[in-house]
Design a protein around this motif. Structure first.
Motif: not given
Length: 233
Positions: A142, A145-146, A149, A186-187
């Motif tokens: 996560q 991914i953050d 993004n 979720k993403n």
């Protein structure tokens, strides 16, 4: 007479000095080695910008193509498909053997220095083989991914699912398998259900180490990825 000769001498010397200064001014160059006129001409020329976009494959030895020629690894095979279709994308293979999700979290910032249009995340297999708690893997993935993004909010994201062999027990393999689709949902990531579909457990498609695909195996991996990636491109 002597005074006249000296006067004539200094007159000549002064003329030469002026000539040298004039020549230096006309031939003066920039730090790049170009004269001002050359620089102005270069600036006047229209710049040709490339429309090619980067697809960053970020993963483990599966992405890196351990044990096969780099051109036989599935990212390179996908690049061939992209080229054959004349799509404006270039694949960057950032696979690293032995990479865990924690390692990836530490390494991703350096790779994000270059523009990324599509990000394909293939991490977690080494976590599973080492028995790293699933929650820890989830937190690390996560975080990666953050970061993507945050740096490139318009980038399209793809997540490759992974599974562990039954020998590791359901208490671990089930939550590990379920981690990936949950993270993708979720993403809002495009999801490859199982990267090694059709390859895992097939002896002729796996190298002698029992883990990594053969060139024939990578052909199947490329198809597994392409089915999800192509609609995005």
């Amino acid at each position: 007479m002597r005074s006249t000769r000296f006067s004539y001498f200094y007159s000549i010397l002064f003329s030469l000095f002026i000539a040298v200064l004039s020549g230096c001014s006309n031939d003066k160059k920039t730090a790049s080695g170009e004269t001002p006129s050359d620089t102005a001409a270069a600036v006047a020329k229209p710049l040709v910008k490339s429309n090619t976009k980067n697809i960053l494959f970020f993963g483990t030895s599966l992405t890196a193509g351990l044990g096969v020629d780099p051109e036989e690894a599935f990212p390179a095979l996908i690049q061939h498909r992209i080229d054959s279709l004349k799509l404006p994308y270039k694949i960057i293979n950032a696979g690293l053997s032995g990479e865990t999700s924690a390692d990836g979290k530490s390494r991703i910032d350096w790779l994000l220095r270059q523009p990324v249009a599509v990000f394909v995340l293939e991490l977690g297999a080494n976590d599973g083989l080492r028995g790293i708690p699933v929650k820890e893997t989830e937190v690390n993935l996560q975080a990666i991914i953050d970061k993507v993004n945050k740096k490139y909010p318009d980038a399209k994201l793809v997540l490759a699912g992974m599974q562990m062999p039954p020998s590791m027990g359901e208490k671990y393999t089930v939550p590990f398998r379920e981690l990936f689709p949950a993270l993708a949902k979720k993403n809002q990531m495009a999801f490859i259900p199982f990267l090694l579909k059709g390859v895992g457990g097939v002896p002729k498609l796996i190298q002698q180490d029992g883990l990594h695909p053969t060139p024939q195996g990578h052909l199947i991996l490329a198809q597994n990825v392409w089915e999800v990636l192509q609609p995005i491109l």
